[in-house]
Write a protein that holds these residues in place. Structure first.
Motif, short mmCIF file in Angstrom:
data_model
loop_
_atom_site.label_atom_id
_atom_site.label_comp_id
_atom_site.label_asym_id
_atom_site.label_seq_id
_atom_site.Cartn_x
_atom_site.Cartn_y
_atom_site.Cartn_z
N MET A 205 15.07 25.10 61.09
CA MET A 205 15.49 26.03 60.07
C MET A 205 14.66 27.30 60.16
O MET A 205 13.45 27.25 60.25
N ASP A 206 15.30 28.47 60.14
CA ASP A 206 14.54 29.70 60.15
C ASP A 206 14.54 30.31 58.76
O ASP A 206 14.96 29.69 57.80
N ALA A 207 14.06 31.52 58.65
CA ALA A 207 13.87 32.14 57.33
C ALA A 207 15.10 32.92 56.87
O ALA A 207 15.00 33.73 55.97
N PHE B 16 7.02 37.89 56.54
CA PHE B 16 7.08 36.45 56.26
C PHE B 16 8.20 35.79 57.06
O PHE B 16 8.04 34.69 57.60
N LYS B 17 9.36 36.45 57.12
CA LYS B 17 10.48 35.89 57.89
C LYS B 17 10.09 35.74 59.36
O LYS B 17 10.33 34.69 59.97
N GLY C 12 6.50 30.38 63.65
CA GLY C 12 5.95 29.05 63.40
C GLY C 12 6.93 27.96 63.80
O GLY C 12 6.55 26.94 64.38
N PHE C 13 8.21 28.17 63.50
CA PHE C 13 9.21 27.19 63.87
C PHE C 13 9.32 27.07 65.39
O PHE C 13 9.39 25.97 65.94
N THR D 172 9.14 22.76 63.59
CA THR D 172 9.41 22.25 62.25
C THR D 172 9.09 23.33 61.22
O THR D 172 8.46 24.33 61.55
N THR D 173 9.55 23.13 60.01
CA THR D 173 9.24 24.06 58.93
C THR D 173 8.14 23.47 58.06
O THR D 173 7.86 22.26 58.13
#
Length: 89
Positions: A1-3, A29-30, A36-37, A42-43
């Motif tokens: 899942m992304d932002a 942040f997005k 990070g993903f 993972t989130t």
């Protein structure tokens, strides 16, 4: 899942931000969430809800990040001081 969709949940102004500074921070942040993903696969939500990491590890991560931030602040202060000292000479 992304932002994706993260900004709309925050602003309530039909995709518009009242303050462009806030928009730039949300955009960062997005990007950070997406990076990070890609890096971890993972989130944070999945990590938490599947108990991949416990509370103590989160607290350690926070402490380490804040320690890094203090080092960056000190380095930036030293850099600024050097620049100001050079301007005086």
């Amino acid at each position: 899942m992304d932002a994706q969709g993260f900004g709309n949940a925050l602003n309530g102004l039909n995709g518009e931000f009242r303050d462009p500074v806030v928009k730039r921070v949300v955009d960062k942040f997005k990007l950070r969430s997406d990076e990070g993903f890609r890096k971890y696969g993972t989130t944070l939500d999945e990590e938490r809800t599947t108990k991949m990491k416990g509370l103590m590890k989160y607290l350690i991560d926070i402490q380490e990040e804040l320690m890094d931030a203090i080092l960056y602040i000190q380095t930036a202060q030293e850099e600024l001081k050097e620049q100001l000292d050079e301007e005086k000479t």
